[in-house]
Enzyme design. Structure first.
Site, PDB file in Angstrom:
ATOM      1  N   ILE A 276       0.844  -1.196   0.000  1.00  0.00           N
ATOM      2  CA  ILE A 276       0.000   0.000   0.000  1.00  0.00           C
ATOM      3  C   ILE A 276       0.880   1.247   0.000  1.00  0.00           C
ATOM      4  CG2 ILE A 276      -1.929  -1.135   1.179  1.00  0.00           C
ATOM      5  CD1 ILE A 276      -1.101   0.608   3.685  1.00  0.00           C
ATOM      6  N   ASP A 277       2.156   1.090   0.429  1.00  0.00           N
ATOM      7  CA  ASP A 277       3.042   2.259   0.565  1.00  0.00           C
ATOM      8  C   ASP A 277       3.554   2.793  -0.773  1.00  0.00           C
ATOM      9  OD1 ASP A 277       2.745   1.980   3.280  1.00  0.00           O
ATOM     10  OD2 ASP A 277       4.597   0.835   3.539  1.00  0.00           O
TER      11      ASP A 277
ATOM     12  N   ARG B   8     -12.456  22.772  14.675  1.00  0.00           N
ATOM     13  CA  ARG B   8     -11.266  22.129  15.264  1.00  0.00           C
ATOM     14  C   ARG B   8     -10.239  21.849  14.172  1.00  0.00           C
ATOM     15  NH1 ARG B   8     -14.435  17.122  17.932  1.00  0.00           N
ATOM     16  NH2 ARG B   8     -15.073  18.136  19.872  1.00  0.00           N
TER      17      ARG B   8
ATOM     18  N   MET C   1      -0.371   5.641   6.989  1.00  0.00           N
ATOM     19  CA  MET C   1       0.817   4.783   6.969  1.00  0.00           C
ATOM     20  C   MET C   1       1.887   5.346   6.035  1.00  0.00           C
ATOM     21  SD  MET C   1      -0.375   0.840   7.320  1.00  0.00           S
ATOM     22  CE  MET C   1      -0.833   0.178   8.922  1.00  0.00           C
ATOM     23  N   GLY C   2       3.079   4.831   6.190  1.00  0.00           N
ATOM     24  CA  GLY C   2       4.226   5.283   5.394  1.00  0.00           C
ATOM     25  C   GLY C   2       5.414   5.512   6.310  1.00  0.00           C
ATOM     26  N   ARG C   3       6.263   4.481   6.388  1.00  0.00           N
ATOM     27  CA  ARG C   3       7.429   4.571   7.292  1.00  0.00           C
ATOM     28  C   ARG C   3       8.485   5.507   6.731  1.00  0.00           C
ATOM     29  NH1 ARG C   3       7.878  -1.460   7.011  1.00  0.00           N
ATOM     30  NH2 ARG C   3       6.882  -2.253   8.885  1.00  0.00           N
TER      31      ARG C   3
ATOM     32  N   ARG D 125      -7.780  17.488  17.241  1.00  0.00           N
ATOM     33  CA  ARG D 125      -7.926  16.049  17.452  1.00  0.00           C
ATOM     34  C   ARG D 125      -7.063  15.283  16.459  1.00  0.00           C
ATOM     35  NH1 ARG D 125     -10.659  17.725  21.127  1.00  0.00           N
ATOM     36  NH2 ARG D 125     -12.755  17.054  21.747  1.00  0.00           N
TER      37      ARG D 125
ATOM     38  N   THR E 103      -7.027   0.170   8.772  1.00  0.00           N
ATOM     39  CA  THR E 103      -8.197   0.344   7.882  1.00  0.00           C
ATOM     40  C   THR E 103      -7.701   0.597   6.455  1.00  0.00           C
ATOM     41  OG1 THR E 103      -8.300   2.718   8.306  1.00  0.00           O
ATOM     42  CG2 THR E 103      -9.709   1.341   9.664  1.00  0.00           C
TER      43      THR E 103
END
Ligand code: F6P
Length: 345
Positions: free
Chosen positions: A130-131, A166, A173-175, A269, A276
């Site tokens: 997915i990355d 707000r 994700m994504g390292r 927030r 997911t």
């Protein structure tokens, strides 16, 4: 072309929408066009090391095209980190009279595939993550689905952001690569996008957030889990490393939301999208890409073209050396990130 081979298939690393579409294409074409036998190895590289198998028949791959995850199961097992791992893997392959392997995975799984080709195991790779951070392919399947999910989440979060005035920080994700952050941020009209490739200034983020509030709208900040503030460190869930040396990242979103609250006095927030992004049914684009990768992977095996990975170049599927695909990660080029920066604030 040799017909009637025994072909082993495995899925390694994090699960990814589209894995089952590859398995279906490999099995359907392998059996009906080439009369191969297809053997599934369960749980990534653990399968051939521990002799965990399941036959892939035409029946077994019915109705799996749109199913998320992988019917073979997956793991982050590194056979090179297990005592006698490679000997056991070779023994299993020989015992099942497997002529060649198809390994479907990301940088880690395909890194093992590349090493194995040098150790005399015939392997063809299929890129998944997915990355979208695998080099030598324009896109990996799974990425489009993840971007869709993240974009939908941003659209939904906008409702609360605007109603409550707000700031909403969305951690994706994504390292090491910010592709999901960049694409979902652009598609969702985020007011700030933060990627691992470029350290960010908290002051600058706060400035963009305030600009947005000044226009009487609420800011959305998309941050990749591996993004790092200037002079800071990656945020870890745990320092423990997996078999490929990766730590688990997470927490930058919550930290940043707190900083924004402290510095602007506005409510803020954080939402962590987590798994997911990898879950559920693949998009049409990912189903097509995964299917084409599967069809071409079984062709490569039949041609005896080992040590290669199927890849997308433009609209064509080509074969590239596994060494080329695993030499370095495909990160977001800074000029591509700069394109998006014009829209911040
Ligand atoms: O598949 C890669 C990835 O999605 C990374 O972006 C993320 O850091 C990692 O998986 C998390 O995976 P898991 O929680 O399954 O170890």
């Amino acid at each position: 072309m040799p017909a009637g081979m025994r072909v082993g298939v495995l899925t390694g690393g994090g699960d990814c929408p589209g894995l089952n579409a590859v398995l279906r294409a490999v099995t359907r074409k392998g059996i009906s066009v080439y009369e191969h036998g297809i053997l599934g190895f369960r749980s990534g590289w653990q399968g051939p090391v521990e002799d965990l198998t399941t036959p892939l028949t035409l029946d077994r791959v019915e109705e799996i095209l749109n199913r998320g995850g992988t019917i073979l199961g997956s793991s982050r097992t590194n056979p090179y980190k297990i005592d006698d791992g490679i000997a056991r893997l070779k023994e299993t392959i020989a015992q099942h009279r497997v002529d060649a392997l198809i390994a479907i995975g990301g940088e880690d799984t395909l890194g093992v595939a590349e090493q194995l080709t040098h150790d005399g195991v015939p392997v063809v790779g299929v890129p998944k993550t997915i990355d979208n951070d695998l080099d030598a392919t324009d896109y990996t399947f799974g990425f489009d689905t993840a971007v869709h999910i993240a974009t939908e989440a941003i659209d939904r979060l906008r409702t609360t952001a605007e109603s409550h005035h707000r700031a909403l920080v969305v951690e994706v994700m994504g390292r090491h690569a910010g592709w999901i952050a960049l694409h979902s941020g652009l598609a969702g009209g985020a007011n700030v996008i933060l990627v691992p490739e470029q350290e960010f200034s908290v002051e600058k983020v706060v400035e963009w957030v305030e600009q947005r509030f000044e226009r009487q709208y609420a800011p959305i900040i998309v941050v990749a889990e591996g993004a790092v503030p200037e002079g800071g460190m990656e945020r870890l869930v745990t320092g423990e490393k997996d078999a490929f040396g990766h730590v688990r990242l997470g927490g930058v979103g919550t930290w940043l939301a707190d900083e924004i609250s402290k510095r602007t006095g506005k409510e803020s927030r954080a939402v962590v999208l987590g798994h997911t992004q990898r879950g559920g049914t693949p998009t049409a684009y990912d189903r097509v890409l995964a299917t084409r990768f599967g069809l071409h992977a079984i062709d490569a095996v039949t041609d005896g073209d080992f040590g290669k990975m199927v890849a997308l170049r433009g609209t064509d599927i080509i074969r590239v050396p596994l060494s080329e695909a695993t030499a370095s990660l495909k990160t977001v080029p800074l000029e591509r990130y700069a394109e998006a920066e014009v829209l911040f604030g």
